[in-house]
Design a protein around this motif. Structure first.
Motif, PDB file in Angstrom:
ATOM      1  N   UNK B 194       0.809  -1.212   0.000  1.00 57.36           N
ATOM      2  CA  UNK B 194       0.000   0.000   0.000  1.00 57.36           C
ATOM      3  C   UNK B 194       0.842   1.262   0.000  1.00 57.36           C
ATOM      4  N   UNK B 195       2.094   1.158   0.410  1.00 57.73           N
ATOM      5  CA  UNK B 195       2.903   2.353   0.580  1.00 57.73           C
ATOM      6  C   UNK B 195       2.397   3.224   1.699  1.00 57.73           C
ATOM      7  N   UNK B 196       1.904   2.566   2.754  1.00 56.65           N
ATOM      8  CA  UNK B 196       1.242   3.317   3.806  1.00 56.65           C
ATOM      9  C   UNK B 196       2.144   3.491   5.010  1.00 56.65           C
ATOM     10  N   UNK B 197       2.220   4.714   5.519  1.00 54.06           N
ATOM     11  CA  UNK B 197       3.031   4.951   6.709  1.00 54.06           C
ATOM     12  C   UNK B 197       2.404   4.306   7.938  1.00 54.06           C
ATOM     13  N   UNK B 198       1.075   4.168   7.917  1.00 54.26           N
ATOM     14  CA  UNK B 198       0.395   3.549   9.056  1.00 54.26           C
ATOM     15  C   UNK B 198       0.840   2.107   9.234  1.00 54.26           C
ATOM     16  N   UNK B 199       0.812   1.337   8.133  1.00 52.16           N
ATOM     17  CA  UNK B 199       1.224  -0.069   8.243  1.00 52.16           C
ATOM     18  C   UNK B 199       2.708  -0.165   8.546  1.00 52.16           C
ATOM     19  N   UNK B 201       4.357   1.916  10.381  1.00 52.56           N
ATOM     20  CA  UNK B 201       4.505   2.178  11.815  1.00 52.56           C
ATOM     21  C   UNK B 201       4.067   0.973  12.632  1.00 52.56           C
ATOM     22  N   UNK B 240       6.459   4.039  -2.839  1.00 51.58           N
ATOM     23  CA  UNK B 240       5.893   3.169  -1.812  1.00 51.58           C
ATOM     24  C   UNK B 240       6.992   2.520  -0.996  1.00 51.58           C
ATOM     25  N   UNK B 242       9.949   3.672  -0.524  1.00 56.04           N
ATOM     26  CA  UNK B 242      10.551   4.696   0.325  1.00 56.04           C
ATOM     27  C   UNK B 242       9.721   4.916   1.583  1.00 56.04           C
ATOM     28  N   UNK B 243       8.431   5.141   1.388  1.00 59.75           N
ATOM     29  CA  UNK B 243       7.577   5.456   2.539  1.00 59.75           C
ATOM     30  C   UNK B 243       7.595   4.314   3.541  1.00 59.75           C
ATOM     31  N   UNK B 247       9.668   4.653   7.178  1.00 62.94           N
ATOM     32  CA  UNK B 247       8.854   4.662   8.387  1.00 62.94           C
ATOM     33  C   UNK B 247       9.253   3.506   9.298  1.00 62.94           C
TER      34      UNK B 247
END
Lengths: 153, 750
Positions: B194-199, B201, B240, B242-243, B247
């Protein structure tokens, strides 16, 4: 800001290289084209930077600029901390580490936010809206600061 | 299970609700199977902690529950490593204890007061259910077929490679670590997809939990950067990547540094440098990509690429320089021995002496993973066929983990999850290919296609079918049912195999030894607890017990007495001291024991019962470890006969016969047998007629089957004689003729 600085750092080196290698070996026309090209690059090195800066100022939305200013500020703070550590020494090493990694971590998280909210990257992050990206950013920053405060003792 | 998974196929058309319900039922069944297959030892014997290490974890957990979290965090344990003590709060991974402590308090709050021992015993089965669920999630990220996750979950639930470390009663770090490992990987895959910072973290948080639970977290620390590095090298860098990576690294490294045992290691040690290096590399690449998007000049791009290579090599050179100059700690011995497999045997005998650190033999792979091991390469091949970001992860993980599991037996544990995942992917592909043909439409299609062109149809299907097709023949229904039937049969055999292995090989507590009587009834030999109980009840509260380090945790846990050395082998010299005391003659070892205030000496002796894991068989390791520190005083060569044999009978060398270990093991052993027939059942040796004589220590306790022998160290002689002289006087060895000769005297100094 950072982009501009780096562009300057890199570009001056090639012309020297190219002219050095080209003079003894290649026939005249080739030399000419090469030199002209490199001259173009050389001339444009300033121009490119300036153009980039103009382009950046014009094309970037206000919010992204704000993010960039914050990132620049974080870089300055991190560099200051590091210089202080080099000068004075790293005796409370955990304090230095937590301060420094707070800036690094915050920089990285902000960069992530910048990437995710950038309109050009919409294709990459189809499932993440800017609001969601901001919420993720807050979540990550909260964790980061909890760890840093805990680690600094 | 297999029937159930096939059911989900048959009812697949019925809509999401039915499928969801089936999925839930299957997952619950899998969790139940995972838990119940681990309960053999509790049902057969009793609910106790099994091996050596878990006894320390159990003791620490009891301390945590009794004294609270803050006391536990800075707990100085003065009942181990006797003169030194151990800063326990700073030298353990607290995740396991804190988890079970939290469960204890949660149950108490729910008015279900459960004894902490039962929580500790049953923690591993409970977490194995969670591991199965995490594997389900992880596999669902990998594969598009709906059944792969369920298959992987059941494989993970009952595979013996994982059961071996997570039966009820094995309260070891691995009990929760494998769940955390798989779940961290799941979160990582989710983040990178997803390229998600939430996941990212969340992944960092679970990584922090994993760091607090097990030293094997280094595997994750190196695997995720390796994954990212491979992605970058394949030209698959995206924002993605990178993010998610940045994180994870920024938060995960800070999280891991919160554990006192880890401390500054993520900055200082070589094992963590790959993560830092990839972090720096990603910053550079991200920056270059940013600039490149602004300036579309070809020349500029190549320059920037050169710039990246330059900076990367400079960083690598700097890293090497820092490592050589000692700012960054080099590899620790345990990790280094994974690369240089001969290293431990030569330089650190204490690492080589542990049986889990040996290379794995072939049968172990088949024993632990039955059909999964031959589906595993096919699964990796399948991942190559459609290579997206997460498939690269599977490939990298498989290669790395299979190398490590080949080097060291205990690392089979990290291989098992990926084997289950890949095998499930293969099997679900096969089943899907051959089961979906059952629908009449595709049947008619295939028949028609074969009638028409025969070969034309083949490329549309998966590779396996195209291989199978010409073999089976024309009648596709038969071929389909044959393949599906064969696979079902394999799966059933797998379940049988797993149950058999778990029941016979991995469900025996090492504390009690079970044997069968001729009439089939069970006979239990319980000498360990008998002796430890004797120590607990009949000695002073602070009587120091000297034993080889294997038994340190058990003595601390069951006998509750201070020990000199234990299984946490952090001080090699101290262990070598004990080794020297055990392998030297009494005159040498008595001062050592006095200096360390030893009250009791405990040896394990299996000669009467044929229990092979006794101290005489471990004796050479004691000699080797002592020789590493005092090469002049203890020599391994002296314990062998001139022909180079290790003997305990009348051919044994004098050094062997005079060593404290030999004397303690065989003291009074002759008295059990008729004269001249003393027999050692482990070594198969006939012992000399005259048994050894002990002067400076006396027998305090010998357990029923002579497995554990405890000796009390005598006090100094009243009159100030040597113990040898005093004992010889007691025995009446006075010379009949009073010798008139004067011995060589020395001047009295004081």
């Amino acid at each position: 800001m950072a982009a501009k600085r780096n562009a300057r750092d890199v570009t001056p080196s090639p012309p020297i290289n190219k002219s050095g290698t080209s003079t003894p070996t290649t026939p005249a026309p080739a030399v000419k084209t090469v030199t002209s090209k490199s001259k173009d690059a050389n001339l444009s090195a300033q121009e490119v930077a300036v153009a980039m800066w103009d382009n950046y100022v014009k094309a970037t939305p206000q919010r992204t600029k704000l993010i960039d200013v914050f990132m620049a500020f974080l870089v300055v703070v991190g560099v200051l901390q590091f210089v202080y550590c080099v000068i004075v020494g790293n005796y409370p090493f955990n304090a230095f580490l937590s301060g420094f990694s707070a800036t690094v971590g915050q920089f990285v998280l902000t960069a992530s936010l910048r990437i995710q909210t950038n309109a050009e990257n919409k294709a990459e992050f189809e499932s993440i809206s800017p609001e969601r990206a901001f919420a993720d950013y807050v979540f990550g920053s909260l964790i980061l600061h909890f760890f840093c405060v805990n680690f600094i003792n | 299970m297999t029937v159930a998974t096939q059911n989900s196929y048959l009812t697949g058309a019925k809509g999401r609700n039915t499928r969801g319900l089936l999925r839930l039922v299957i997952l619950c069944t899998i969790a139940a199977a995972a838990v119940s297959s681990r309960l053999f030892s509790v049902i057969r014997f009793e609910s106790i902690i099994h091996e050596f290490d878990p006894w320390f974890n159990f003791r620490a957990t009891k301390y945590l529950v009794a004294n609270g979290f803050y006391d536990f965090w800075d707990w100085f344990d003065d009942r181990t490593w006797h003169p030194l003590g151990r800063v326990t709060g700073g030298t353990l991974y607290p995740g396991l204890m804190v988890t079970s402590g939290a469960i204890y308090h949660a149950l108490k709050a729910l008015t279900l007061p459960v004894d902490i021992r039962n929580i500790c015993v049953l923690l591993a089965p409970a977490f194995s259910g969670l591991t199965a669920f995490a594997t389900y999630l992880f596999t669902n990220e990998m594969s598009t077929t709906p059944s792969a996750g369920l298959l992987a979950a059941i494989f993970m639930g009952i595979a013996p490679g994982y059961i071996s470390r997570s039966v009820a009663g094995s309260y070891d770090n691995e009990a929760i670590a494998i769940f955390l490992l798989v779940f961290t990987f799941y979160l990582w895959i989710k983040a990178i997809k997803l390229g998600s910072a939430f996941w990212g973290a969340l992944c960092a948080l679970f990584y922090g939990y994993m760091v607090s639970a097990w030293g094997g977290y280094v595997f994750i620390t190196n695997l995720i950067p390796l994954h990212v590095f491979v992605l970058v090298c394949m030209g698959r860098f995206s924002s993605r990547v990178y993010v998610s990576y940045c994180t994870w690294y920024a938060l995960g490294t800070l999280a891991s540094m919160q554990i006192p045992f880890v401390g500054f290691l993520p900055i200082r040690s070589s094992e963590h440098m790959s993560a830092l290096g990839v972090f720096g590399l990603l910053q550079l690449i991200g920056f270059v990509e940013f600039v490149r998007s602004g300036v579309p000049s070809k020349q500029f791009q190549t320059l920037l690429r050169g710039f990246v290579v330059l900076v990367f090599s400079v960083a690598l050179g700097g890293l090497v320089l820092l490592t050589v100059s000692g700012v960054i700690a080099p590899w620790t011995g345990r990790f280094y021995s994974l690369w240089d497999t001969g290293y431990a045997k030569i330089h650190i005998p204490i690492i080589a002496s542990v049986s889990e650190h040996q290379p794995t033999a072939w049968p172990a792979f088949f024993f632990d993973l039955n059909l999964l091991i031959w589906l595993f390469p096919a699964g990796v091949y399948l991942c190559f066929l459609k290579l997206s970001d997460e498939q690269v992860f599977v490939v990298v993980y498989s290669i790395l983990a299979s190398y490590f599991s080949g080097v060291m037996v205990r690392l089979m544990l990290t291989l098992t999850p990926i084997v289950c995942v890949t095998a499930a992917m293969v099997l679900s592909t096969i089943l899907e290919t051959y089961l979906s043909m059952k629908s009449p439409k595709s049947d008619a299609e295939s028949v028609a296609a074969e009638a028409a062109a025969g070969k034309k149809f083949v490329p549309n299907k998966g590779g396996l079918r195209s291989m199978r097709n010409p073999l089976v023949g024309i009648y596709t229904v038969v071929s389909k049912s044959t393949v599906v039937g064969a696979m079902t049969l394999y799966l059933l055999v797998f379940v049988l195999h797993c149950t058999w292995v778990t029941s016979n090989a991995y469900s025996s507590p090492s504390v009690v030894l079970a044997s069968k009587l001729p009439d089939g009834s069970q006979h239990i030999i319980d000498d360990y607890r008998e002796a430890y109980q004797w120590l607990r009840q009949n000695t002073k509260e602070d009587a120091k017990v000297m034993a080889w380090w294997d038994y340190g945790y058990q003595i601390g846990g069951m006998a509750d007495r201070p020990t000199l050395v234990d299984n946490n082998t952090w001080n090699n010299t101290h262990i070598a001291t004990v080794g020297k005391a055990m392998s030297s003659s009494e005159e040498v070892s008595y001062p050592i024991m006095r200096q360390h205030e030893v009250d009791y000496v405990l040896v394990v002796f299996g000669g009467l019962l044929g229990y092979s894991g006794d101290d005489i068989n471990k004796f050479l390791w004691m000699v080797r470890i002592a020789e590493g520190i005092w090469p002049e005083e203890v020599k391994e060569r002296d314990f062998f006969t001139p022909r180079g044999e290790y003997k305990v009978d009348h051919e044994a060398t004098d050094t062997m016969k005079n060593s404290l270990m030999y004397k303690m093991s065989y003291y009074n052993y002759n008295g059990l047998f008729p004269p001249g027939q003393a027999q050692d059942r482990v070594r198969g040796a006939k012992l000399p007629d005259v048994g050894p004589v002990l002067n400076s220590i006396e027998e305090a306790y010998t357990s029923e089957n002579w497995i554990i022998r405890i000796y009390k160290v005598k006090d100094l002689d009243n009159v100030g004689r040597e113990h040898g002289a005093a004992a010889s006087f007691e025995r009446g060895n006075k010379k009949k003729k009073a010798a008139k000769k004067r011995g060589p005297k020395v001047l009295r100094v004081e």
